[in-house]
Design a protein around this motif. Sequence first.
Motif, PDB file in Angstrom:
ATOM      1  N   THR A  78     -56.605   4.262  63.505  1.00 46.27           N
ATOM      2  CA  THR A  78     -57.880   5.150  63.644  1.00 46.27           C
ATOM      3  C   THR A  78     -58.217   5.196  65.229  1.00 46.27           C
ATOM      4  N   ILE A  79     -57.578   4.242  65.558  1.00 47.59           N
ATOM      5  CA  ILE A  79     -58.233   4.057  67.157  1.00 47.59           C
ATOM      6  C   ILE A  79     -57.134   5.297  67.742  1.00 47.59           C
ATOM      7  N   ARG A  80     -55.499   5.260  67.259  1.00 50.54           N
ATOM      8  CA  ARG A  80     -54.053   6.207  67.929  1.00 50.54           C
ATOM      9  C   ARG A  80     -54.662   7.489  67.558  1.00 50.54           C
ATOM     10  N   THR A  81     -55.615   7.362  65.883  1.00 55.16           N
ATOM     11  CA  THR A  81     -55.985   9.383  65.858  1.00 55.16           C
ATOM     12  C   THR A  81     -57.312   9.627  66.611  1.00 55.16           C
ATOM     13  N   ILE A  82     -57.947   8.766  66.906  1.00 57.03           N
ATOM     14  CA  ILE A  82     -59.053   9.007  68.101  1.00 57.03           C
ATOM     15  C   ILE A  82     -58.877   9.014  69.341  1.00 57.03           C
ATOM     16  N   LEU A  83     -57.774   8.273  69.762  1.00 55.51           N
ATOM     17  CA  LEU A  83     -56.975   9.211  70.688  1.00 55.51           C
ATOM     18  C   LEU A  83     -56.297  10.000  71.258  1.00 55.51           C
ATOM     19  N   THR A  84     -55.804  10.420  70.074  1.00 55.41           N
ATOM     20  CA  THR A  84     -55.727  11.855  70.289  1.00 55.41           C
ATOM     21  C   THR A  84     -56.019  13.248  70.022  1.00 55.41           C
ATOM     22  N   LEU A  85     -57.191  12.337  69.745  1.00 56.61           N
ATOM     23  CA  LEU A  85     -58.543  14.029  70.071  1.00 56.61           C
ATOM     24  C   LEU A  85     -58.830  14.783  70.974  1.00 56.61           C
ATOM     25  N   PRO A  86     -58.218  16.233  71.522  1.00 58.55           N
ATOM     26  CA  PRO A  86     -58.494  16.666  73.006  1.00 58.55           C
ATOM     27  C   PRO A  86     -60.330  16.805  73.851  1.00 58.55           C
TER      28      PRO A  86
END
Length: 308
Positions: A159-167
């Motif tokens: 989930t954290i990795r997903t958040i970190l991919t958001l521009p």
Amino acid sequence: MGYFTHILLSNVIPLTIMIAIGVVLYRAFQLDIRTLSKLNFYLFSPAVVFKMLYESTLSLSVLGQTLLFFVLFFAAMYILVEIVIRIRRYQGGMVPAVRNSVLFYNSANYAIPLNQLVFVGDAFTMSIQIIIMMMQSLLPNTYGIYSVNAHKKGDIRQTIRTILTLPVIYIIPVAFLMNGLHIPIPAPVYTPINYVSNAFIATALLTLGVQLGSMKWKFQLSDVMLSNVLRLLAGPAVGFGIVLLLGIDGVMAQALVLSCAVPTSLSSVLIAVEYDNEPEFSSQVVFSSTIFSIFTVTLVIYLLKFIG
């Protein structure tokens, strides 16, 4: 009556028409809502946030006061909605869905034109609204995504990795830096940024329409109405209380209270669709709160004159 008519003609009816087009397109072509959701998250939303922050004029004193107000307001609303969640005994995905429907509100394509209407294009009040918009762009893309995934079984690191991919979480500091240093953007680059940002509202509303068109329309009336009351009535009331607590008055107090009165954000639907977390409830809340805001926002505008 003038405000009522203007909100109806300038906000609610155009939004409703765009949503209706989305419904029709889904019925005709079975559009892929996941693709639309990803376009909003990774392209249109970051572009509009960058453009508004890059073009804004913000002073440090206004920034500090507005951020303090927002933090206190967010904390107060969070406590209020948590009390309601426990009283109603919501479980699973309904917990973050209800929370997001109250905490995330339409601070961009609804609140910005509303601010321009009420304060006649005042640059000071617009700078306040842009700061609120910045925070309301950042939180759904960080805390909002975390909250809808936290109750699910799985690796929280994913989930954290997903958040970190958001521009958008990178766009905000870059836009501030370029604004503060007055770094020019070449026309061949800025022109497509304008094209993409101008498409945000239409795409987000079409996405909501596609979601509404794909629903089975099993109404969650009591839950939806409860969310509307918290967002449209409790929101500005809590905002007024925070303004009094901080001793803010005049036009700044009016702008801050008005910023709390707008309906639920489209981001709550986009999150719900993208992560399959109560999308029907979220869509119904956004649509109904936009309609009911005709009356509640008009009331708030009338009461603003008593905030000195």
